[in-house]
Design a protein around this motif. Structure first.
Motif, mmCIF file in Angstrom:
data_model
loop_
_atom_site.group_PDB
_atom_site.id
_atom_site.type_symbol
_atom_site.label_atom_id
_atom_site.label_comp_id
_atom_site.label_asym_id
_atom_site.label_seq_id
_atom_site.Cartn_x
_atom_site.Cartn_y
_atom_site.Cartn_z
ATOM 1 N N SER A 296 3.204 7.979 2.596
ATOM 2 C CA SER A 296 3.165 6.664 3.229
ATOM 3 C C SER A 296 3.150 5.549 2.201
ATOM 4 O O SER A 296 3.827 4.520 2.365
ATOM 5 C CB SER A 296 1.930 6.574 4.142
ATOM 6 N N GLU A 299 6.616 5.239 0.828
ATOM 7 C CA GLU A 299 7.508 4.555 1.768
ATOM 8 C C GLU A 299 7.338 3.044 1.688
ATOM 9 O O GLU A 299 8.313 2.285 1.762
ATOM 10 C CB GLU A 299 7.234 5.049 3.188
ATOM 11 N N THR A 300 6.101 2.590 1.525
ATOM 12 C CA THR A 300 5.863 1.151 1.369
ATOM 13 C C THR A 300 6.498 0.625 0.089
ATOM 14 O O THR A 300 7.126 -0.445 0.084
ATOM 15 C CB THR A 300 4.357 0.872 1.375
ATOM 16 N N THR A 303 10.413 0.343 0.339
ATOM 17 C CA THR A 303 10.942 -0.859 0.985
ATOM 18 C C THR A 303 11.084 -2.002 -0.012
ATOM 19 O O THR A 303 12.098 -2.707 -0.043
ATOM 20 C CB THR A 303 10.033 -1.266 2.146
#
Length: 488
Positions: A296, A299-300, A303
């Motif tokens: 997670s 994934e941040t 971006t």
């Protein structure tokens, strides 16, 4: 004591040849002890967090007589976690078999008792039931993981406090309660039976200041380096001996890294990523966040990285196409921008992200390298994105004290039909030469520290091909051979 003092300051200024003097009284506050006390009273107090002190505490205990007790305690927690995961897998398997039987029965009676809408409703009900059961087991596993982590941290801090004080009996009792729960292993049972092909070499790199490094050629599955192998004593599963070295080098300057080849989807649902996630959840990680939390965070960061990458690509495109800007090209540029937005937050070939682990067998850091199908079928060169990423990974290993790195030699984890003997020899020669160049390049910017590079070939390779690849090393690297002097 006066809080301020008044002084007269004289300013000289001139305008168009005329000069004048101006005396201005200025009040200057003085620093007093009361002001200092006031700042201390209202300043935020920094408290010592137990979580920040845990690495130091653990490193102290793991190099003390409490070593065996810590490993046994982690092993007991791992057995309970593994038992719960096996119950989950059995429950999900039974539910999946039940759903399959119901669907097959419904499909056999389509048009009689079931219609197309009934089949859709049945499929939706099966999906909802599976999601509900998976959420239920995920919650139970998460609760057990947090409970074990909390108890383990509390136990470690208590034992450390006992070692720092004169209260020896509680410390001994805590060690004895955990250690006596498992039998002692005999000398024959402590020996690990090696079931993989392995060849080791010692090489010299460098022109003037030569550095000694270790090379190891392994033929095994990549998950064998991560999965804890069963080790029984008298019918009872005991901690794996390899776990000792991994635990002692966790907070040290001798970390172990592994390159895992993955696809461009940031999840753990298919392929080798699913196997790796299953290995990670077999035991609780007491030092780092679990795999889902680390993904997670990746994934941040992905971006943000995609936004920077898109802006750089757009800037480069504007610089190259600045001379040819037409109205007809505006539509194409708009479509390309939409395509970049849809494909922006995705990984590309050559990208890699890393995860940290303390519950694996022989690995601390895993570099997830993104590759595509071209690495298996087509011929690649030293400028391939995957090989350039290996160069960046080696640079990180030299910078952050990762002394052991495992590299997939053929850039694949499985043997396929198109991987003939000439193909394997050509790919192995390319990786050997590239890694040698990368190590010489990085050694010029870092200290002369001996490192270990493990070249991993897929399981299932024949012994003849393994021997041919092993014979390539002396021709590419400079081996450290002893000098034999004959006396007359």
């Amino acid at each position: 004591m006066p809080k301020s003092v008044e002084k007269d300051f004289v300013f000289n200024f001139s305008s168009r040849g005329l000069s004048s003097r101006l005396t201005v009284p200025v009040t200057i506050p003085l620093r007093s002890s009361a002001a200092e006390f006031e700042v201390k009273d209202f300043a935020s107090v920094e408290k010592k967090d137990a979580e920040h002190a845990f690495p130091k505490v653990y490193h102290t205990l793991i190099h003390s007589p409490a070593l065996e007790t810590l490993l046994n305690l982690e092993h007991i927690y791992a057995l309970s976690m593994e038992n719960l995961t096996q119950q989950r897998d059995r429950d999900l398997r039974r539910l999946e078999e039940k759903h399959q039987l119901e669907m097959e029965e419904a499909l056999q009676h389509v048009g009689e008792n079931f219609k197309d809408d009934d089949i859709n409703v049945l499929a939706q009900r099966h999906f909802d039931n599976m999601q509900m059961v998976e959420a239920k087991w995920a919650k139970e596993l998460s609760e057990l993981r947090e409970e074990q982590k909390r108890e383990y941290h509390d136990w470690v801090h208590r034992v450390y406090e006992d070692t720092q004080t004169a209260s020896t009996p509680p410390y001994v009792n805590r060690m004895r309660n955990v250690t006596t729960a498992l039998p002692a292993a005999e000398d024959e049972e402590r020996q690990v039976q090696l079931s993989r092909l392995e060849e080791s070499f010692t090489i010299h790199l460098g022109a003037q200041m030569k550095t000694t490094h270790n090379l190891r050629l392994l033929c095994t599955h990549v998950m064998d380096l991560c999965r804890h192998k069963p080790h029984t004593v008298g019918g009872i599963v005991v901690p794996q001996p390899q776990r000792l070295q991994t635990a002692m080098s966790l907070y040290s300057n001798s970390l172990c890294g592994l390159i895992l080849l993955v696809d461009n989807r940031l999840n753990s649902y298919t392929g080798i990523k699913r196997e790796f996630a299953a290995v990670c959840e077999q035991s609780t990680d007491f030092h780092f966040p679990d795999l889902a939390q680390q993904l997670s965070a990746v994934e941040t960061a992905l971006t943000q990285a995609s936004t920077v990458r898109a802006s750089r690509q757009q800037q480069q495109q504007q610089e190259t196409d600045s001379s040819s800007v037409h109205s007809s090209g505006s539509n194409s540029s708009g479509s390309s921008e939409n395509q970049d937005k849809s494909m922006g937050a995705r990984l590309h070939t050559g990208d890699f992200y890393l995860t940290k682990h303390s519950n694996l067998s022989e690995v601390h850091v895993v570099f997830h390298l993104v590759v595509d199908e071209n690495v298996r079928t087509g011929d690649i060169t030293s400028r391939h994105p995957a090989i350039l990423s290996i160069r960046n990974i080696i640079r990180l290993c030299f910078r952050y004290d990762i002394q052991t790195l495992t590299i997939p030699l053929l850039l694949t984890h499985e043997m396929t039909e198109e991987m003939t003997i000439p193909w394997c020899l050509k790919r192995a020669e390319l990786l050997f030469k590239c890694v040698k160049g990368f190590m010489i390049e990085m050694a010029t910017y870092s200290s002369l520290v001996s490192r270990t590079i493990q070249f991993l070939v897929p399981r299932g390779m024949s012994e003849e091909m393994f021997a041919q690849i092993s014979n390539m090393l002396p021709g590419i690297f400079r081996l450290s051979n002893p000098l034999v002097v004959k006396s007359t």
